[in-house]
Motif scaffolding. Structure first.
Motif, PDB file in Angstrom:
ATOM      1  N   LEU A 125      -2.365   3.520  -4.715  1.00 18.07           N
ATOM      2  CA  LEU A 125      -3.682   4.146  -4.710  1.00 18.07           C
ATOM      3  C   LEU A 125      -3.939   4.837  -6.053  1.00 18.07           C
ATOM      4  O   LEU A 125      -5.005   4.680  -6.657  1.00 18.07           O
ATOM      5  CB  LEU A 125      -3.733   5.160  -3.556  1.00 18.07           C
ATOM      6  CG  LEU A 125      -5.099   5.640  -3.092  1.00 18.07           C
ATOM      7  CD1 LEU A 125      -5.958   4.488  -2.601  1.00 18.07           C
ATOM      8  CD2 LEU A 125      -4.930   6.669  -1.989  1.00 18.07           C
ATOM      9  N   GLY A 127     -10.331   2.360 -11.698  1.00 18.53           N
ATOM     10  CA  GLY A 127     -11.597   2.378 -10.979  1.00 18.53           C
ATOM     11  C   GLY A 127     -11.610   1.490  -9.759  1.00 18.53           C
ATOM     12  O   GLY A 127     -12.668   1.023  -9.342  1.00 18.53           O
ATOM     13  N   HIS A 128     -10.448   1.234  -9.186  1.00 22.28           N
ATOM     14  CA  HIS A 128     -10.332   0.433  -7.956  1.00 22.28           C
ATOM     15  C   HIS A 128     -10.898  -0.975  -8.107  1.00 22.28           C
ATOM     16  O   HIS A 128     -11.343  -1.578  -7.145  1.00 22.28           O
ATOM     17  CB  HIS A 128     -11.015   1.167  -6.785  1.00 22.28           C
ATOM     18  CG  HIS A 128     -10.394   2.501  -6.488  1.00 22.28           C
ATOM     19  ND1 HIS A 128      -9.207   2.640  -5.824  1.00 22.28           N
ATOM     20  CD2 HIS A 128     -10.794   3.757  -6.819  1.00 22.28           C
ATOM     21  CE1 HIS A 128      -8.901   3.932  -5.737  1.00 22.28           C
ATOM     22  NE2 HIS A 128      -9.838   4.623  -6.345  1.00 22.28           N
ATOM     23  N   LYS A 129     -10.873  -1.461  -9.360  1.00 22.02           N
ATOM     24  CA  LYS A 129     -11.425  -2.805  -9.590  1.00 22.02           C
ATOM     25  C   LYS A 129     -10.399  -3.896  -9.291  1.00 22.02           C
ATOM     26  O   LYS A 129     -10.733  -5.064  -9.184  1.00 22.02           O
ATOM     27  CB  LYS A 129     -11.878  -2.945 -11.055  1.00 22.02           C
ATOM     28  CG  LYS A 129     -13.034  -2.026 -11.437  1.00 22.02           C
ATOM     29  CD  LYS A 129     -14.367  -2.777 -11.354  1.00 22.02           C
ATOM     30  CE  LYS A 129     -15.475  -2.035 -12.080  1.00 22.02           C
ATOM     31  NZ  LYS A 129     -15.984  -0.898 -11.298  1.00 22.02           N
ATOM     32  N   ASP A 177      -9.347 -15.970   2.417  1.00 21.09           N
ATOM     33  CA  ASP A 177     -10.465 -16.481   3.208  1.00 21.09           C
ATOM     34  C   ASP A 177     -10.322 -18.007   3.230  1.00 21.09           C
ATOM     35  O   ASP A 177     -11.142 -18.727   2.677  1.00 21.09           O
ATOM     36  CB  ASP A 177     -11.770 -16.052   2.528  1.00 21.09           C
ATOM     37  CG  ASP A 177     -12.944 -16.112   3.493  1.00 21.09           C
ATOM     38  OD1 ASP A 177     -12.727 -16.489   4.662  1.00 21.09           O
ATOM     39  OD2 ASP A 177     -14.059 -15.792   3.063  1.00 21.09           O
ATOM     40  N   TRP A 179      -6.763  -5.107  11.209  1.00 17.82           N
ATOM     41  CA  TRP A 179      -6.632  -5.331   9.773  1.00 17.82           C
ATOM     42  C   TRP A 179      -5.166  -5.379   9.345  1.00 17.82           C
ATOM     43  O   TRP A 179      -4.781  -6.205   8.527  1.00 17.82           O
ATOM     44  CB  TRP A 179      -7.386  -4.242   8.998  1.00 17.82           C
ATOM     45  CG  TRP A 179      -8.857  -4.169   9.344  1.00 17.82           C
ATOM     46  CD1 TRP A 179      -9.610  -5.157   9.934  1.00 17.82           C
ATOM     47  CD2 TRP A 179      -9.735  -3.052   9.155  1.00 17.82           C
ATOM     48  NE1 TRP A 179     -10.896  -4.724  10.106  1.00 17.82           N
ATOM     49  CE2 TRP A 179     -11.026  -3.448   9.639  1.00 17.82           C
ATOM     50  CE3 TRP A 179      -9.582  -1.776   8.616  1.00 17.82           C
ATOM     51  CZ2 TRP A 179     -12.135  -2.586   9.588  1.00 17.82           C
ATOM     52  CZ3 TRP A 179     -10.684  -0.929   8.566  1.00 17.82           C
ATOM     53  CH2 TRP A 179     -11.942  -1.334   9.040  1.00 17.82           C
ATOM     54  N   TYR A 199       0.837  -1.193   0.000  1.00 14.19           N
ATOM     55  CA  TYR A 199       0.000   0.000   0.000  1.00 14.19           C
ATOM     56  C   TYR A 199       0.876   1.249   0.000  1.00 14.19           C
ATOM     57  O   TYR A 199       1.830   1.347   0.765  1.00 14.19           O
ATOM     58  CB  TYR A 199      -0.884   0.033   1.252  1.00 14.19           C
ATOM     59  CG  TYR A 199      -1.999  -0.981   1.287  1.00 14.19           C
ATOM     60  CD1 TYR A 199      -2.507  -1.555   0.118  1.00 14.19           C
ATOM     61  CD2 TYR A 199      -2.560  -1.347   2.504  1.00 14.19           C
ATOM     62  CE1 TYR A 199      -3.538  -2.473   0.171  1.00 14.19           C
ATOM     63  CE2 TYR A 199      -3.608  -2.265   2.568  1.00 14.19           C
ATOM     64  CZ  TYR A 199      -4.087  -2.829   1.392  1.00 14.19           C
ATOM     65  OH  TYR A 199      -5.112  -3.727   1.449  1.00 14.19           O
ATOM     66  N   SER A 200       0.543   2.172  -0.882  1.00 21.17           N
ATOM     67  CA  SER A 200       1.227   3.455  -0.891  1.00 21.17           C
ATOM     68  C   SER A 200       0.394   4.400  -1.734  1.00 21.17           C
ATOM     69  O   SER A 200      -0.589   3.992  -2.358  1.00 21.17           O
ATOM     70  CB  SER A 200       2.620   3.328  -1.528  1.00 21.17           C
ATOM     71  OG  SER A 200       2.470   3.084  -2.920  1.00 21.17           O
ATOM     72  N   ALA A 214      -6.698   3.893  -8.839  1.00 24.97           N
ATOM     73  CA  ALA A 214      -7.715   4.887  -9.158  1.00 24.97           C
ATOM     74  C   ALA A 214      -7.949   4.896 -10.675  1.00 24.97           C
ATOM     75  O   ALA A 214      -9.073   5.023 -11.145  1.00 24.97           O
ATOM     76  CB  ALA A 214      -7.286   6.261  -8.676  1.00 24.97           C
ATOM     77  N   TRP A 273      -7.961  -4.123  -6.756  1.00 25.04           N
ATOM     78  CA  TRP A 273      -7.350  -4.305  -5.443  1.00 25.04           C
ATOM     79  C   TRP A 273      -7.425  -5.783  -5.056  1.00 25.04           C
ATOM     80  O   TRP A 273      -8.466  -6.418  -5.176  1.00 25.04           O
ATOM     81  CB  TRP A 273      -8.069  -3.512  -4.356  1.00 25.04           C
ATOM     82  CG  TRP A 273      -7.784  -2.033  -4.379  1.00 25.04           C
ATOM     83  CD1 TRP A 273      -8.645  -1.052  -4.760  1.00 25.04           C
ATOM     84  CD2 TRP A 273      -6.574  -1.387  -3.986  1.00 25.04           C
ATOM     85  NE1 TRP A 273      -8.049   0.177  -4.632  1.00 25.04           N
ATOM     86  CE2 TRP A 273      -6.776  -0.001  -4.164  1.00 25.04           C
ATOM     87  CE3 TRP A 273      -5.334  -1.836  -3.515  1.00 25.04           C
ATOM     88  CZ2 TRP A 273      -5.791   0.940  -3.870  1.00 25.04           C
ATOM     89  CZ3 TRP A 273      -4.364  -0.896  -3.231  1.00 25.04           C
ATOM     90  CH2 TRP A 273      -4.588   0.472  -3.408  1.00 25.04           C
ATOM     91  N   ALA A 274      -6.320  -6.289  -4.555  1.00 21.95           N
ATOM     92  CA  ALA A 274      -6.341  -7.662  -4.033  1.00 21.95           C
ATOM     93  C   ALA A 274      -6.985  -7.638  -2.663  1.00 21.95           C
ATOM     94  O   ALA A 274      -6.906  -6.632  -1.954  1.00 21.95           O
ATOM     95  CB  ALA A 274      -4.912  -8.192  -3.931  1.00 21.95           C
ATOM     96  N   PRO A 275      -7.585  -8.745  -2.253  1.00 23.74           N
ATOM     97  CA  PRO A 275      -8.111  -8.799  -0.889  1.00 23.74           C
ATOM     98  C   PRO A 275      -6.980  -8.574   0.119  1.00 23.74           C
ATOM     99  O   PRO A 275      -5.836  -8.976  -0.125  1.00 23.74           O
ATOM    100  CB  PRO A 275      -8.652 -10.214  -0.752  1.00 23.74           C
ATOM    101  CG  PRO A 275      -8.844 -10.695  -2.156  1.00 23.74           C
ATOM    102  CD  PRO A 275      -7.828  -9.978  -2.997  1.00 23.74           C
ATOM    103  N   ALA A 276      -7.326  -7.939   1.228  1.00 24.87           N
ATOM    104  CA  ALA A 276      -6.320  -7.681   2.259  1.00 24.87           C
ATOM    105  C   ALA A 276      -5.861  -8.976   2.906  1.00 24.87           C
ATOM    106  O   ALA A 276      -4.777  -9.052   3.462  1.00 24.87           O
ATOM    107  CB  ALA A 276      -6.886  -6.725   3.308  1.00 24.87           C
ATOM    108  N   TRP A 277      -6.713  -9.987   2.869  1.00 22.24           N
ATOM    109  CA  TRP A 277      -6.357 -11.307   3.391  1.00 22.24           C
ATOM    110  C   TRP A 277      -7.166 -12.345   2.645  1.00 22.24           C
ATOM    111  O   TRP A 277      -8.204 -12.046   2.067  1.00 22.24           O
ATOM    112  CB  TRP A 277      -6.636 -11.408   4.893  1.00 22.24           C
ATOM    113  CG  TRP A 277      -7.926 -10.755   5.281  1.00 22.24           C
ATOM    114  CD1 TRP A 277      -9.185 -11.253   5.125  1.00 22.24           C
ATOM    115  CD2 TRP A 277      -8.084  -9.441   5.826  1.00 22.24           C
ATOM    116  NE1 TRP A 277     -10.114 -10.348   5.546  1.00 22.24           N
ATOM    117  CE2 TRP A 277      -9.475  -9.236   5.990  1.00 22.24           C
ATOM    118  CE3 TRP A 277      -7.192  -8.423   6.222  1.00 22.24           C
ATOM    119  CZ2 TRP A 277      -9.992  -8.039   6.503  1.00 22.24           C
ATOM    120  CZ3 TRP A 277      -7.721  -7.253   6.743  1.00 22.24           C
ATOM    121  CH2 TRP A 277      -9.105  -7.067   6.872  1.00 22.24           C
TER     122      TRP A 277
END
Lengths: 96, 416, 984
Positions: free
Chosen positions: B8, B15-17, B25, B187, B3-4, B12, B19-23
């Motif tokens: 970001l 369209g923020h499509k 499942d 998180w 993340y930086s 942007a 992003w990898a999941p933060a973790w």
């Protein structure tokens, strides 16, 4: 919460002061071999989720120590008796 | 993905499509080297440091609900290391040091904000007690300043100095104290642990602990049996019930602590302030809400809600301290379950069951301890011995007479 | 400026014109207007700015769920930020200001955030602002904090007052709409004690804004009749302007009555607000349902409103939301709005019903487009037109200046979920219904999902009757009033494809895209998504946004809405002022004041008082010409040591203990023994806690074989009594003993000094005081001043030949004056707590600083008091290894090395030469004083093995105050170690 004091009737909980598990019993005797028993009495608690008997003091009323049976999850109060009315523990009966 | 501001910007554009999941499942594996019960701050921090510091990555964190759904998700976000006793002070100061580098360490902005923690005093006796504390802090190299009334006036001129039942005489200030965005801590640790291979498993409730011949074997869960070599319990708010599964009875009572937030208003309270004449502490979040609380309700509870007498008690103290908030509105109250230990201090220790480790009894001070608790608990699990910073937090201290009772209230949990 | 006030209609009083200001511009409205309706009547639809993007916003509701139209109401010390314009009753001279904008509401520089909006997505701040590290606190966070918040608080005390009140009733009815009024009527007619509360100024609920008929009459007429009947019943309490904000354990409800928020300033002697705590045997939740917005592009523009709010504006306030309106609906609500607006003379350009197979409903002459949606609103600070996507996919632009929207209704379930239960999703109603909360709280009417007026009326009566029957009343069952109305049918429409941003949570600027983003990033649980996006976390707590947000999250995660579930409903339903919760218990009234019976005398003597718990005690008695407290205190000490002093010690806890087992009882609660104490004697007693730590100390006297008089420290008086009660009632009920606090029944004074006896002799009847008749530690009832009953104790905290004289409280004032008179020839001197403290430090008596909750009897040098012949509280635990270890910090005296060096309490002790560290810490100074007798500063300390280190030089560390100095450990008895003065 509202607590039904056997002497004063149903009163708001803030008239009362809580003091933990009423099922613990003070040991008789001070022999070093009884340390575990004392440790259990002073420090260890069942701390159940659900029904428990606990001491409440009617500090803003008649100043009776009460044993309140209450659910620690729903906070429902099932019954109240005065601590002084409690039967002596079997252990004490033996001692006397 | 790191993340930086650059990531970001990059996202942007799309369209923020992307992003990898933060973790992940993940589904539970049949067995792990280490299982941590409790996906809250302490459990996740433990997993993170197990992986990062000790290289133990075959680890699962089992959370019965959603990630960070316990006290890490419902506290008043305060960090400080203004402790008195040698058993506490170095531990909390290490926690503070970890906070100070946390975001860069786990690459997640948890908004660690050292805007100061000020404890007000109202009498000579309180001043002397704070002097004792402040000097203990200095002896360990921790910052502390003793303010007189004017010093407090200079910081917070709108406090009640002139019409108070218990006038403010001064305060003990730790400038490095402050607040942290609590959810983000969970998180950040979860993402950091996950990226190192830890399985963070939500909606997985432990229903039993399997012990054979005094050795821990694994846990029964609502998603089946999971074996492990070592089991760490970090289930604040449910410690006694979880420990019961392993046959342990703890020196703990569970109590509800309420917390509150006001409507968002333009920031005017810069740091954290605690009242010395009543149960009230407050800070103002970066969104503008006054985040505040007071004392526990005072009766055993597993319900995450409190009652009105405590609400009134806290707010009476609040308005007495800061008359200007009278017309501000209280938006929301909530409750968390505090595992109140018999001396007000926590337990990080091995148990009599081989492979079973306990992290419990944080009372209402667990949040600030999160990094150090994870650090020391990971060490205890990895090395099968107490870390020197948590060496005072042994389970047998009660029986041996080594209680760490900062408030001096004795073996009555609801007074700590 | 164009007026949007309709020529007729509404419940406002058109004969009363009120002047008010918004952003310093003057307007007029009518009595009965809300601030929002009055602004809209004046053509002002822009009322606020949103939190993140500073988008222009207007009122979207007509009530307490309002997220947008928040203003700073009033000025000066009465300014209230974030006040919902929709809930503010207009009053003459009202002043309001818009907030979260600069320099003005129309031209808000903060709106530049919208340009950066591609970056400012949900959770963006967690991913950035981390480098360089120092920038967060120095640059980023201050910028964020500058942008934070909406309105601003005043920094001055509140000029208004607040009250608290307890309410008790058989039935509490929450909400005064159709169902609530029926419930209250049913209960009132049955003779029950009823309280009915409604958040609005007028009861009637939705009926105030509807154009319906009940029993063939206009519904508003039915409301008036119902209220009149309720008002005539003496067991019914009607509480308008009262929001029940929380449901608590024991069926207790918190409520806020806004007694005087509808006037400029409260009348004299009246509170601004009244906080209620209501204990109800049963309650009816008749809170109605909140209309949901629809999620489409620019659905946040001023002029876009709930359909029900827009027709309420016309029906209740006689105000048109626009000149030409488009209605967008997925249920019958939009049709009612189209009809009512048309009837009021407002042009309704089109009714867009998203349901292709919508039932045939009466829209009057308004063209109905079925299966169509509004995708976007055009217009920057207001509505210019809407873009409609028709059933066939064709797009048309319809000009309009207002949009009414209805996404269906959400029952207001909040209170029913305040005690841990979750609401239950109902697919047919596309809404969450209240959980089954048992017989304490039962939902009725729209709150229970009975969405039509007829059903609500019937439900209110039926549910109330059932609850009352269970309480033992005999409610009559009458036929419920008749009402027409369309059956409720809704087809969910959770969002519409749009070109512009479509808002789910207006105030926090959460868009339809934020929820799928949260889900993609792993924040799939509704609680995580809420926290990541801030959905529902604004001042409206998601009243409008939550269900839409949950539905969007369900869509993004492939779960059903029921599976996603809600976040937790928490008090307060709507925000409650701090002032109301605090009531009068603030400032000087935060805690009660306790004064001793000698307080007035001390005041006359010029005492400086200090708080001691709840007590005020004389700290010292300054005399003219003295340059500070130290000079006064020194004089007082010298007087007591050289002649005679008198000190009010009434605040000590006093407990009268009687009964055959009184001695045995003391044996068990004190660590030292009591069996051998003779009648007429006092003894120092030490109490431990069960964990072996010292709890309290004091002198206890035996006044008779079965009669003891215990004293405790001032600080622990209440706790010791509670402890005795616990020990007796819970541990040893078999002991025949009674005890009662007599702290306030006896005034007590210490008379100390070489002339104490000579002073007292003048007052005591019939005894010649000497060492035979009244030796040290004697304790006896006496008579003084010709018949006043008193108790005299020859005990000494000062170390002087001293007495404590205890008299019934009502005599105390007279007696201390008599003591002053008797001692006049010796220049008797009143002394306060400071002199008391100096003398106890000189004598090395332990007090609060040493009884710190961690010291054992042995630590305090009192280990020999611990009996080995009996059981007592704390005996066993005091034997543990950690309690008896050799390196404990124990009680010791300390004195500075070097002339004139002061000591400082709270400073720590180091061995000479050791580096400063916690490991090297040897202990700390507990108390210090300037000793006039020794002409030096002296102190007491707790130091590791201190009792074995008398004479040792140590280093004092007081880094907090920048002081380091040498000192010497010594006997804690600094003065008169042989106790010769006791017997002077």
């Amino acid at each position: 919460m509202r607590i039904h004091c056997p002497y004063c009737g149903e009163r708001p909980a803030e008239e009362f002061t809580f003091q933990g598990d009423a099922d613990v019993r003070r040991p008789q005797g001070n022999e070093p071999s009884q340390m575990d028993e004392w440790f259990d009495y002073v420090y260890l608690r069942e701390n159940p989720r659900g029904r428990m008997k606990e001491y409440w003091h009617h500090s803003g009323g008649c100043r009776s120590w009460l044993i309140v049976e209450r659910d620690t999850d729903s906070h429902e109060v099932f019954g109240v008796t005065a601590a002084r009315e409690r039967k002596l523990s079997p252990q004490r009966k033996r001692a006397s | 993905m790191t993340y930086s501001v650059f990531s970001l910007l990059k996202n942007a554009v799309t369209g923020h499509k992307n992003w990898a999941p933060a973790w992940r499942d993940p589904a539970p594996k049949p067995a792990y080297d280490v299982i941590i019960v409790g996906g809250g701050g302490h459990g996740l921090a433990t997993a993170y440091y197990l992986a990062k510091v000790h290289g133990i990555t075959n680890v699962a964190v089992l959370e019965k609900s959603w990630l960070g759904s316990g006290n890490i998700g419902r506290n008043t976000t305060i960090i400080r290391s203004n402790y008195l006793f040698p058993g506490n002070n170095p531990f909390y100061e290490w926690s503070m040091k970890l906070w100070e580098g946390l975001e860069q360490d786990f690459n997640f902005n948890a908004m660690v904000s050292q805007r100061g923690v000020l404890n007000l005093y109202h009498s000579d006796a309180q001043r002397d007690a704070y002097a004792r504390r402040g000097n203990a802090m200095h002896m360990h190299g921790v910052d502390a300043e003793l303010l007189d009334e004017q010093g407090v006036r200079d910081m917070y001129p709108f406090f009640n100095f002139d019409d108070a039942r218990f006038p403010i005489r001064g305060g003990l200030l730790q400038r490095r104290g402050g607040t942290v965005r609590h959810d983000a801590v969970a998180w950040g640790y979860a993402r950091g642990a996950d990226s190192r291979g830890v399985d963070v498993i939500q909606n997985c409730e432990v229903t039993g602990i399997r012990i054979e011949k005094g050795v821990v074997k694994g846990v029964e869960t609502n998603r089946g049996y999971i074996a492990c070599n070592k089991l760490g319990l970090a289930a604040a708010g449910n410690s006694s019930e979880v420990a019961k599964m392993a046959g342990l009875k703890l020196p703990i009572e569970s109590h509800v602590l309420q917390a509150f937030v006001s409507e968002a208003i333009k920031p005017f309270i810069d740091g954290v302030v605690t009242y010395g004449a009543g149960h009230f502490y407050v800070s103002q979040s970066d969104k503008g809400g006054l985040v505040f609380g007071g004392d526990i309700d005072g009766y055993n509870s597993y319900a995450r809600r409190g009652n009105l007498p405590t609400v009134e008690h806290v707010i009476e103290a609040g308005v007495s301290m800061i008359p200007a908030i009278s017309r501000v509105r209280v938006l929301r109250s909530w409750g968390g379950i505090m595992d109140m230990s018999m001396d007000g201090s926590p337990i990080i220790d091995k148990t009599d069951v081989k492979g079973l480790y306990l992290n419990a009894g944080w009372c209402y001070g667990g949040f600030k301890a999160t990094p150090a608790s994870g650090w020391c608990f990971a060490h205890t699990i990895a090395k099968d011995e107490a870390h020197k910073l948590s060496a005072a937090y042994r389970l047998d201290r009660f029986k041996r007479g080594f209680a760490i009772d900062e408030k001096g209230m004795g073996a009555q949990p609801n007074l700590h | 400026m164009t007026s949007f006030r309709l020529p007729t209609g509404g419940l406002v009083d058109r004969n009363t014109t009120l002047r008010f200001q918004f952003d310093a511009k003057s307007f007029t409205g009518h009595a009965g207007d809300s601030l929002a309706s009055a602004l809209l009547a004046n053509g002002v639809s822009l009322m606020g700015r949103s939190f993140k993007y500073h988008r222009p916003r207007g009122a979207v509701t007509g009530g307490s769920a309002e997220p947008n139209a928040l203003v700073e109401l009033r000025t000066g010390a009465r300014r209230e930020p974030n006040t919902r314009a929709t809930m503010v009753e207009l009053f003459e001279g009202l002043e309001a200001k818009s907030q979260n904008r600069w320099p003005s509401l129309e031209f808000d520089v903060g709106a530049i955030n919208q340009l950066a909006s591609p970056l400012l997505v949900a959770g963006f701040y967690y991913k950035t602002f981390m480098w360089p590290k120092a920038f967060w606190e120095k640059i980023y966070e201050p910028l964020i904090r500058r942008a934070a918040g909406l309105g601003s608080a005043v920094h001055a005390p509140d000029p208004d007052s607040y009250e608290k009140i307890y309410g008790h009733c058989d039935l509490l009815v929450i909400g005064g709409g159709a169902a609530g009024l029926m419930a209250a009527l049913t209960a009132g007619r049955a003779g029950a004690r009823v309280m009915i509360a409604d958040e609005h100024a007028r009861l009637g609920g939705a009926l105030l804004g509807e154009n319906e008929t009940i029993n063939g009459k206009p519904s508003i007429q039915w409301v008036q009749e119902a209220l009149a009947e309720l008002a005539s019943m003496k067991e019914v309490t009607i509480l308008p302007r009262t929001t029940v904000f929380g449901w608590f354990d024991g069926n207790i409800y918190g409520a806020l009555e806004r007694v005087n928020d509808h006037v400029a300033t409260p009348p004299e002697y009246e509170p601004r607000q009244r906080y209620w705590r209501i204990a109800a045997k049963a309650a009816i939740l008749a809170t109605g349902a909140e209309e949901r917005p629809l999620v489409f592009g620019n659905n946040d523009r001023p002029g876009v409103m709930q359909a029900s709010a827009m027709r309420g504006l016309a029906n209740r306030y006689g105000v048109a939301a626009g000149k030409s309106v488009v209605v967008f609906t997925n249920n019958h609500s939009g049709y009612a709005t189209a009809r009512d607006l048309t009837a009021a003379g407002v042009n309704v350009a089109a009714l867009i019903d998203s349901r292709a197979n919508a039932p045939k409903l009466n829209a009057g002459k308004v063209p109905v487009l079925k299966g169509a949606v509004v995708s976007d609103v055009e217009g920057s600070r207001n509505v210019k037109s809407v873009r409609v996507v028709n059933a066939d996919g064709g797009v048309e632009e319809i000009a309009c200046d207002a949009v009414a929207m209805s996404g269906g209704f959400s029952p207001v379930v909040h209170l029913s979920c305040h005690r841990g239960l979750k609401p239950v999703w109902n697919e047919k109603l596309a809404a969450f219904l209240p959980p089954d909360t048992g017989k304490e709280l039962v939902a009725a009417g729209a709150a229970a999902g009975n969405m039509t007026l007829a059903a609500a009326l019937a439900d209110g009566a039926e549910k109330a009757a059932k609850l009352l029957t269970a309480l033992g009343f005999k409610p009559k069952t009458a036929k419920p009033p008749q009402a027409d109305g369309e059956p409720y049918a809704v087809s969910p429409l959770w969002s519409v494809q749009s070109q512009h941003k479509a808002f789910v949570d207006f105030q926090n600027d959460v868009t339809a895209k934020d929820l799928p983003l949260a889900a993609r990033e792993g924040y799939k649980d509704v609680e995580l998504a809420k926290r990541y996006t801030t959905l529902g976390m604004a001042t409206d707590q998601g009243k409008l946004s939550n269900v839409n947000g949950i539905a969007l999250l369900a869509g993004a995660t492939g779960k059903s809405i029921a599976q996603v579930g809600t976040t937790t409903f928490r008090p307060n339903y709507t925000p409650v002022s701090f002032g109301a919760f605090a009531g009068p218990f603030t400032g000087h009234h935060f805690n009660p004041v306790r004064k001793t019976p000698m307080h007035a005398w001390a005041e006359e003597q010029g005492a400086v008082f200090v708080e001691a718990g709840l007590w005020y005690r004389p700290q010292w008695f300054p005399r003219a010409g003295e340059k500070g407290w130290l000079e006064s205190v020194t004089r007082e000490v010298l007087a007591a040591r050289n002649s005679v002093g008198v000190c009010d010690v009434s605040t000590l806890g006093k407990i009268d203990i009687q009964g055959p087992d009184a001695g045995e009882f003391l044996n068990r609660v004190y660590c030292n023994g009591w069996s051998t104490l003779e009648v007429g004697k006092a003894r120092y007693g030490l109490m431990l806690r069960e964990d072996g730590v010292v709890f309290d100390d004091g002198t206890t006297s035996r006044l008779g074989p079965d009669h003891f008089f215990m004293t405790t420290t001032t600080a622990n008086a209440a706790r010791v009594l509670t402890h005795l009660e616990f020990c007796h009632q819970a541990l040893w009920p078999e002991l025949d003993v009674q005890y009662v606090s007599v702290t306030e029944q006896w005034g007590q004074m210490a008379i100390a000094g070489p002339k104490a006896r000579a002073t007292l002799q003048k007052l005591v009847d019939g005894i010649t005081l000497n060492d035979e008749t009244f030796p040290y530690m004697a304790a006896r009832p006496v008579q003084i001043m010709g018949g006043i009953p008193a108790r005299l104790f020859r005990i000494s905290f000062s170390g002087e030949h001293a007495y404590e004289l205890s008299v019934p409280a009502d005599y105390a004032d007279a007696v201390i004056r008599a003591v002053m008179h008797a001692g006049a020839e010796f220049n008797i001197t009143p002394y306060g707590t400071e002199a008391l403290s100096v003398m106890r430090i000189e004598k090395g008596h332990v007090a609060g600083g040493e009884l710190n909750g961690n010291t054992t009897a042995a630590d305090l040098g009192l280990g020999r008091m611990m009996s080995t012949k009996k059981d007592y509280i704390g005996r066993m635990m005091a034997t543990r290894e950690g309690m008896t270890r050799a390196d404990r910090e124990v009680f010791v005296g300390i004195r500075p090395i070097g002339q004139g060096q002061k000591l400082s309490a709270g400073a720590h002790i180091l061995n000479v030469g050791d580096k400063v560290s916690l490991e090297a810490d040897q202990g700390y100074i507990t108390a210090v004083a300037y000793s006039p007798m020794l002409e030096s500063w002296i102190g007491l300390a707790l130091v590791q093995r201190g009792n074995k280190r008398h004479g040792e030089k140590v280093r004092v560390f007081d880094g907090l105050r920048g002081q380091h100095y040498d000192a010497e450990l010594c006997d804690p008895v600094h003065f008169d170690p042989e106790n010769r003065r006791l017997h002077v």
